[in-house]
Design a protein around this motif. Structure first.
Motif, short mmCIF file in Angstrom:
data_model
loop_
_atom_site.label_atom_id
_atom_site.label_comp_id
_atom_site.label_asym_id
_atom_site.label_seq_id
_atom_site.Cartn_x
_atom_site.Cartn_y
_atom_site.Cartn_z
N SER A 1 5.64 -1.82 0.74
CA SER A 1 5.36 -1.55 2.14
C SER A 1 3.85 -1.57 2.35
O SER A 1 3.07 -1.58 1.40
CB SER A 1 5.91 -0.17 2.52
N ASN A 2 3.42 -1.54 3.62
CA ASN A 2 1.99 -1.49 3.91
C ASN A 2 1.33 -0.26 3.27
O ASN A 2 0.23 -0.34 2.73
CB ASN A 2 1.75 -1.46 5.43
N ASP B 1 9.86 -6.67 10.19
CA ASP B 1 10.52 -6.96 8.92
C ASP B 1 10.87 -8.44 8.81
O ASP B 1 10.76 -9.04 7.75
CB ASP B 1 11.79 -6.11 8.78
#
Length: 221
Positions: A171-172, A205
């Motif tokens: 994820s970020n 996403d």
């Protein structure tokens, strides 16, 4: 989803390795609903149990070449809600590309040495079962540095690092932690990747998946 929620089908023709993996998974709270030593047994088990994730060895009988990956591709087509995590002794970018051809959700490719690192293996299983992506860093590195020219070559070094980590399923927030930068900085790099890959604003996403697929298509041979 935690390990204790995971229902697993395990495909490995080596009885010793298979039993060891069953013991490992069971100790971590997973429920191994079936094991398989051949591709046919694997496909039958997935059809019957519909597990959260199928863990599959790339090389299986009878020829020990690509039977496992072909079975994994079949599972992706016939049971798209089942996560597929394959593992191999060596980096095979062509096999990784085949596995990802139907999309980069609910799929993983690890080297066997990673399976021995319990925390990494379990983290990959959780991500794949939850619909994420888990690509071995060595596989990603081979894809990045062994490919042909394309949009990937327009990325800066930092943007490429971010995309590599995205391809591994991070994820970020996870990318920011690994690169020791702010999450806002990562968001800017991700936005730059989307722009250079000509991915217009849409579901975040969905764009991440498309960016990873574009990256793999250009670097995977």
């Amino acid at each position: 989803m935690t390990e204790r929620d995971l229902r697993v089908v395990l495909a490995e023709d080596s009885v010793i390795l298979r039993d060891g993996m069953v013991e490992l998974l069971t100790a971590r709270g997973c429920r191994v609903v079936a094991t398989a030593g051949t591709p046919d047994e694997l496909l039958a088990a997935v059809e019957h149990h519909r597990p959260d994730v199928a863990v599959v060895d790339v090389r299986m009988p009878p020829t020990h070449t690509d039977e496992g990956i072909r079975a994994a591709v079949t599972i992706r087509a016939t049971a798209p809600r089942v996560g597929v995590l394959v593992f191999s002794q060596h980096v095979e970018t062509a096999w990784a590309s085949r596995l990802l051809a139907a999309g980069a959700t609910g799929v993983g490719y690890l080297l066997k040495e990673r399976v021995a690192r319990t925390s990494e293996f379990m983290d990959a299983m959780r991500r794949v079962a939850a619909g994420g992506t888990a690509l071995d860093p060595e596989v990603v590195d081979r894809l990045v540095h062994g490919g042909r020219a394309g949009r990937v070559d327009t990325l800066t070094a930092r943007e490429r690092e971010v995309l590599e980590l995205m391809a591994q399923g991070h994820s970020n927030r996870s990318v920011a932690a690994r690169l020791v930068v702010s999450e806002r900085a990562v968001e800017k790099h991700v936005a730059a990747v989307f722009t250079k890959f000509d991915l217009p604003a849409s579901n975040e996403d969905n764009r991440r998946v498309k960016a990873v697929l574009a990256y793999l298509s250009e670097t995977g041979g």
